[in-house]
Design an enzyme around this catalytic site. Structure first.
Site, mmCIF file in Angstrom:
data_model
loop_
_atom_site.group_PDB
_atom_site.id
_atom_site.type_symbol
_atom_site.label_atom_id
_atom_site.label_comp_id
_atom_site.label_asym_id
_atom_site.label_seq_id
_atom_site.Cartn_x
_atom_site.Cartn_y
_atom_site.Cartn_z
ATOM 1 C CE LYS A 151 2.827 -8.462 10.333
ATOM 2 N NZ LYS A 151 3.756 -7.838 9.377
ATOM 3 C CE1 TYR A 157 2.228 -11.264 5.264
ATOM 4 C CE2 TYR A 157 3.333 -12.854 6.529
ATOM 5 C CZ TYR A 157 2.698 -11.442 6.366
ATOM 6 O OH TYR A 157 2.589 -10.562 7.558
ATOM 7 C CG ASN A 175 4.710 -4.398 9.726
ATOM 8 O OD1 ASN A 175 4.537 -5.328 10.361
ATOM 9 N ND2 ASN A 175 4.503 -4.028 8.521
ATOM 10 C CG HIS A 187 -1.754 -9.403 8.825
ATOM 11 N ND1 HIS A 187 -1.441 -8.988 7.480
ATOM 12 C CD2 HIS A 187 -2.847 -9.915 8.522
ATOM 13 C CE1 HIS A 187 -2.259 -9.656 6.739
ATOM 14 N NE2 HIS A 187 -3.454 -9.984 7.360
ATOM 15 C CD GLU A 236 -5.284 -11.777 5.405
ATOM 16 O OE1 GLU A 236 -5.931 -11.376 6.084
ATOM 17 O OE2 GLU A 236 -4.737 -11.450 4.375
HETATM 18 N N1 UDP Z 1 7.445 -7.106 4.058
HETATM 19 C C1 UDP Z 1 8.582 -7.116 4.045
HETATM 20 N N2 UDP Z 1 9.214 -6.524 3.092
HETATM 21 C C2 UDP Z 1 8.771 -5.633 2.068
HETATM 22 C C3 UDP Z 1 7.446 -6.170 1.848
HETATM 23 C C4 UDP Z 1 6.616 -6.655 2.843
HETATM 24 O O1 UDP Z 1 9.205 -7.487 5.151
HETATM 25 O O2 UDP Z 1 9.393 -5.478 0.921
HETATM 26 C C5 UDP Z 1 6.369 -8.036 4.934
HETATM 27 C C6 UDP Z 1 5.967 -6.828 6.122
HETATM 28 O O3 UDP Z 1 6.108 -7.500 7.428
HETATM 29 C C7 UDP Z 1 4.677 -6.514 5.601
HETATM 30 C C8 UDP Z 1 4.210 -7.901 5.211
HETATM 31 O O4 UDP Z 1 5.400 -8.429 4.688
HETATM 32 O O5 UDP Z 1 3.887 -6.006 6.688
HETATM 33 C C9 UDP Z 1 2.979 -7.915 4.248
HETATM 34 O O6 UDP Z 1 3.258 -6.961 3.184
HETATM 35 P P1 UDP Z 1 2.187 -6.140 2.860
HETATM 36 O O7 UDP Z 1 2.684 -5.290 1.337
HETATM 37 O O8 UDP Z 1 0.928 -6.681 2.378
HETATM 38 O O9 UDP Z 1 2.088 -4.726 3.722
HETATM 39 P P2 UDP Z 1 0.798 -4.775 4.902
HETATM 40 O O10 UDP Z 1 -0.552 -5.245 4.375
HETATM 41 O O11 UDP Z 1 1.220 -5.775 6.197
HETATM 42 O O12 UDP Z 1 0.934 -3.349 5.251
HETATM 43 MG MG MG Z 2 -1.057 -6.879 3.316
#
Ligand code: UDP
Ligand code: MG
Length: 141
Positions: A11, A51, A118, A121, A132
Site C-alpha cells: 500500500k 473493496y 497497514n 493487502h 482481485e
Molecule cells: N479499513 C479501515 N478501517 C476499517 C476497516 C478497514 O481503514 O474500519 C481498511 C484497512 O486498510 C484494511 C482495509 O480497509 O486493511 C480492508 O479491510 P479488511 O477488513 O478486509 O482487512 P484486511 O483484509 O486488510 O486485513
Molecule cells: Mg480484506
C-alpha cells in the site's frame, strides 16, 4: 492442479516508507513465487471493485484517499497455502493488534488516522484472490 495464488499489494504507506524490498524478501524467503509485479496508481474504479465489501461504509472515503495517496505495488504471488500463510505473515488488520514479526507489526507506523494504514493487502480466500487478480492484472489470463 493449478497453483494457489494471492493478490498482494504494498500500500502507499509501505511504498513511501521504503518497505517494498522487505515485503518481497519475506515472500522470497518463504520460497513463494512472484508471477507478476507492477507499480500502479490506483483508480477510484479499481478501488471500489477491490473493496466492494467496504465501499458503502461511512469510512470508505478515507480508505480511498489513503489508497490514492501514492503509488502501490501489485503482485501475483503463488505457492502452497499462499493465501493463508501470507495473511499470517501480514498480521492483524489493525497494526496496534499486529504481532511483532508480522509485516504490519514490524512496519506499520501510524494508525490514529482516518483509515488504517497497514503496509500490505493480501487476499482473504482463493476465490477473492482470483477476483482481485482480474482487477489489478486485467491482462493476465
Ligand atoms: N479499513 C479501515 N478501517 C476499517 C476497516 C478497514 O481503514 O474500519 C481498511 C484497512 O486498510 C484494511 C482495509 O480497509 O486493511 C480492508 O479491510 P479488511 O477488513 O478486509 O482487512 P484486511 O483484509 O486488510 O486485513
Ligand atoms: Mg480484506
Amino acid at each position: 492442479m493449478t497453483e494457489e495464488r494471492s493478490l498482494i499489494l504494498v500500500k502507499p504507506d509501505g511504498v513511501l516508507n521504503g518497505h517494498i524490498g522487505e515485503v518481497i524478501t519475506r515472500i522470497e524467503n518463504r520460497r513463494y513465487q512472484i508471477k507478476a509485479l507492477k507499480v500502479v496508481n490506483a483508480s477510484k474504479e479499481q478501488l471500489a471493485e477491490h473493496y466492494n465489501q467496504l465501499v458503502d461504509k461511512p469510512f470508505y472515503p478515507s480508505i480511498e484517499e489513503f489508497m490514492q495517496s501514492g503509488p502501490i505495488v501489485a503482485m501475483i504471488v503463488s505457492g502452497k497455502n499462499i493465501v493463508e500463510t501470507f495473511r499470517k505473515m501480514a498480521g492483524a488488520t489493525n497494526p496496534s493488534d499486529a504481532l511483532i514479526g508480522t509485516i504490519r507489526g514490524d512496519f506499520a507506523r501510524e494508525w490514529d488516522k482516518g483509515s488504517i494504514q497497514n503496509v500490505v493487502h493480501s487476499s482473504d480466500s482463493i476465490e477473492s484472490a482470483e477476483r482481485e487478480i482480474k482487477i489489478w492484472f486485467p491482462e493476465e489470463k
